[in-house]
Write a protein that holds these residues in place. Sequence first.
Motif, PDB file in Angstrom:
ATOM      1  N   GLY A 137     -13.196   6.188  29.121  1.00 12.40           N
ATOM      2  CA  GLY A 137     -13.830   7.267  29.672  1.00 12.40           C
ATOM      3  C   GLY A 137     -14.340   8.317  29.009  1.00 12.40           C
ATOM      4  O   GLY A 137     -14.769   8.227  27.739  1.00 12.40           O
ATOM      5  N   ASP A 138     -14.303   9.696  29.388  1.00 14.06           N
ATOM      6  CA  ASP A 138     -14.672  10.768  28.639  1.00 14.06           C
ATOM      7  C   ASP A 138     -13.800  11.261  27.845  1.00 14.06           C
ATOM      8  O   ASP A 138     -12.576  11.757  28.111  1.00 14.06           O
ATOM      9  N   ARG A 139     -14.259  11.403  26.299  1.00 14.91           N
ATOM     10  CA  ARG A 139     -13.112  11.887  25.502  1.00 14.91           C
ATOM     11  C   ARG A 139     -12.529  13.462  25.682  1.00 14.91           C
ATOM     12  O   ARG A 139     -11.381  13.659  25.438  1.00 14.91           O
ATOM     13  N   ARG A 140     -13.583  14.197  26.330  1.00 15.60           N
ATOM     14  CA  ARG A 140     -12.871  15.546  26.652  1.00 15.60           C
ATOM     15  C   ARG A 140     -11.805  15.482  28.009  1.00 15.60           C
ATOM     16  O   ARG A 140     -11.057  16.396  27.719  1.00 15.60           O
ATOM     17  N   ALA A 141     -12.321  14.782  28.932  1.00 14.12           N
ATOM     18  CA  ALA A 141     -11.162  14.566  29.721  1.00 14.12           C
ATOM     19  C   ALA A 141      -9.975  14.107  29.402  1.00 14.12           C
ATOM     20  O   ALA A 141      -8.802  14.477  29.738  1.00 14.12           O
ATOM     21  N   LEU A 142      -9.876  13.296  28.435  1.00 14.79           N
ATOM     22  CA  LEU A 142      -8.661  12.454  27.863  1.00 14.79           C
ATOM     23  C   LEU A 142      -7.942  13.448  26.873  1.00 14.79           C
ATOM     24  O   LEU A 142      -6.770  13.414  27.118  1.00 14.79           O
ATOM     25  N   GLU A 143      -8.817  14.301  26.337  1.00 15.20           N
ATOM     26  CA  GLU A 143      -8.028  15.380  25.596  1.00 15.20           C
ATOM     27  C   GLU A 143      -7.361  16.312  26.369  1.00 15.20           C
ATOM     28  O   GLU A 143      -6.331  16.838  25.788  1.00 15.20           O
ATOM     29  N   VAL A 183     -11.608   3.766  22.026  1.00 18.29           N
ATOM     30  CA  VAL A 183     -11.576   4.250  23.654  1.00 18.29           C
ATOM     31  C   VAL A 183     -12.880   3.561  24.094  1.00 18.29           C
ATOM     32  O   VAL A 183     -13.932   3.640  23.653  1.00 18.29           O
ATOM     33  N   LEU A 184     -12.702   2.872  25.157  1.00 16.47           N
ATOM     34  CA  LEU A 184     -13.435   2.285  25.862  1.00 16.47           C
ATOM     35  C   LEU A 184     -14.606   2.916  26.613  1.00 16.47           C
ATOM     36  O   LEU A 184     -14.247   4.265  27.486  1.00 16.47           O
ATOM     37  N   ASP A 185     -15.782   2.745  26.461  1.00 14.80           N
ATOM     38  CA  ASP A 185     -16.874   3.512  27.084  1.00 14.80           C
ATOM     39  C   ASP A 185     -17.045   2.907  28.325  1.00 14.80           C
ATOM     40  O   ASP A 185     -17.299   1.470  28.609  1.00 14.80           O
ATOM     41  N   ILE A 186     -16.822   3.745  29.619  1.00 14.39           N
ATOM     42  CA  ILE A 186     -16.924   3.028  30.991  1.00 14.39           C
ATOM     43  C   ILE A 186     -17.873   3.888  31.740  1.00 14.39           C
ATOM     44  O   ILE A 186     -18.166   5.051  31.699  1.00 14.39           O
ATOM     45  N   ALA A 187     -17.979   3.449  32.900  1.00  9.90           N
ATOM     46  CA  ALA A 187     -18.789   3.900  33.989  1.00  9.90           C
ATOM     47  C   ALA A 187     -17.909   4.782  34.967  1.00  9.90           C
ATOM     48  O   ALA A 187     -16.746   4.797  34.489  1.00  9.90           O
ATOM     49  N   ALA A 205      -1.035  -1.294  29.208  1.00  6.88           N
ATOM     50  CA  ALA A 205      -1.405  -0.128  30.013  1.00  6.88           C
ATOM     51  C   ALA A 205      -2.790   0.489  30.195  1.00  6.88           C
ATOM     52  O   ALA A 205      -3.004   0.534  28.979  1.00  6.88           O
ATOM     53  N   LEU A 206      -3.621   0.762  31.095  1.00  5.20           N
ATOM     54  CA  LEU A 206      -4.859   1.208  30.874  1.00  5.20           C
ATOM     55  C   LEU A 206      -4.881   2.768  31.442  1.00  5.20           C
ATOM     56  O   LEU A 206      -4.431   2.939  32.901  1.00  5.20           O
ATOM     57  N   LEU A 207      -5.624   3.472  31.065  1.00  5.56           N
ATOM     58  CA  LEU A 207      -5.881   4.876  31.566  1.00  5.56           C
ATOM     59  C   LEU A 207      -7.456   5.197  31.415  1.00  5.56           C
ATOM     60  O   LEU A 207      -7.795   5.136  30.291  1.00  5.56           O
ATOM     61  N   LEU A 208      -7.938   4.940  32.354  1.00  6.05           N
ATOM     62  CA  LEU A 208      -9.416   5.413  32.421  1.00  6.05           C
ATOM     63  C   LEU A 208      -9.800   6.599  33.131  1.00  6.05           C
ATOM     64  O   LEU A 208      -9.359   6.919  34.436  1.00  6.05           O
ATOM     65  N   VAL A 209     -10.556   7.797  32.763  1.00  2.00           N
ATOM     66  CA  VAL A 209     -10.756   8.933  33.356  1.00  2.00           C
ATOM     67  C   VAL A 209     -12.036   9.540  33.031  1.00  2.00           C
ATOM     68  O   VAL A 209     -12.600   9.586  31.762  1.00  2.00           O
ATOM     69  N   ARG A 210     -12.842  10.021  34.000  1.00  2.00           N
ATOM     70  CA  ARG A 210     -13.947  10.774  33.681  1.00  2.00           C
ATOM     71  C   ARG A 210     -13.919  11.953  34.455  1.00  2.00           C
ATOM     72  O   ARG A 210     -12.935  12.184  35.307  1.00  2.00           O
ATOM     73  N   ARG A 211     -14.653  12.798  34.368  1.00  2.00           N
ATOM     74  CA  ARG A 211     -14.666  14.152  35.292  1.00  2.00           C
ATOM     75  C   ARG A 211     -14.520  13.946  36.788  1.00  2.00           C
ATOM     76  O   ARG A 211     -13.903  14.822  37.563  1.00  2.00           O
ATOM     77  N   GLY A 212     -15.254  12.925  37.401  1.00  2.00           N
ATOM     78  CA  GLY A 212     -15.069  12.974  38.794  1.00  2.00           C
ATOM     79  C   GLY A 212     -13.993  11.670  39.380  1.00  2.00           C
ATOM     80  O   GLY A 212     -14.123  11.689  40.604  1.00  2.00           O
TER      81      GLY A 212
END
Length: 222
Positions: A169-175, A194-198, A89-96
């Motif tokens: 993604g963004d660690r703050r968003a994940l938190e 945690v993968l660093d992603i665009a 299962a993959l969960l990728l998230v950034r602010r936008g």
Amino acid sequence: MARERQVAGGGRAVEIAPDRLEGWYARFAVRNDGVRLTEHKADTVTVVAGNGVVAVATVPFGPLNAEGTVPGLAVGPLIEHALISRRIALLLVRRGGHSVGIARGGVVVQSRTDRHLVQGRSAAGGWSQQRFARRREGQARSALRSAADDAFEVLVPQLSEVDAVVLGGDRRALESLREDKRLAPLFERAEARVLDIAEPRRTVLEDAAERAVAVEITLSGP
């Protein structure tokens, strides 16, 4: 090509696909005057080269069923472990934006992706800046709620059928998502890496599915 990045404190880390591990270690031995020893632990495999270079592989989806130190190059247990086909299962998230999915053997078989407008910072001052900041915070909260809803709808019902959970993604968003009680079972299963992603989109999710099963090896020394 292997993905490479610099690591804090010196050295570099590379991500190696499971089917390329054997060749990578063979070339490592040739480039570095052979291999003195290999140390197996539950969560790492350390190879010490003849010239002092050290390669520490972080075991994905551990623990590794091998322990102890042996002379020479002996990474068979790591390769066998990495080559196991897993449902992830993959969960990728950034602010936008965000992207969630299920991957098997590095290939996405189910996904949902969404993007949200979150405006950048304003150079204006006074009341205008405050209104802009409130609007921006509201946009960010809405984006994170959408990410949480999709993770709950797509990933949580399938947790009993997956072998692992990988975040990116963004660690703050994940938190922020971690605070959503509905997602507690998801985060309890998450790998430490945690993968660093665009900015998340379908192509980024596909790339993350491949990276999720790769073995990260940190190189240090002479």
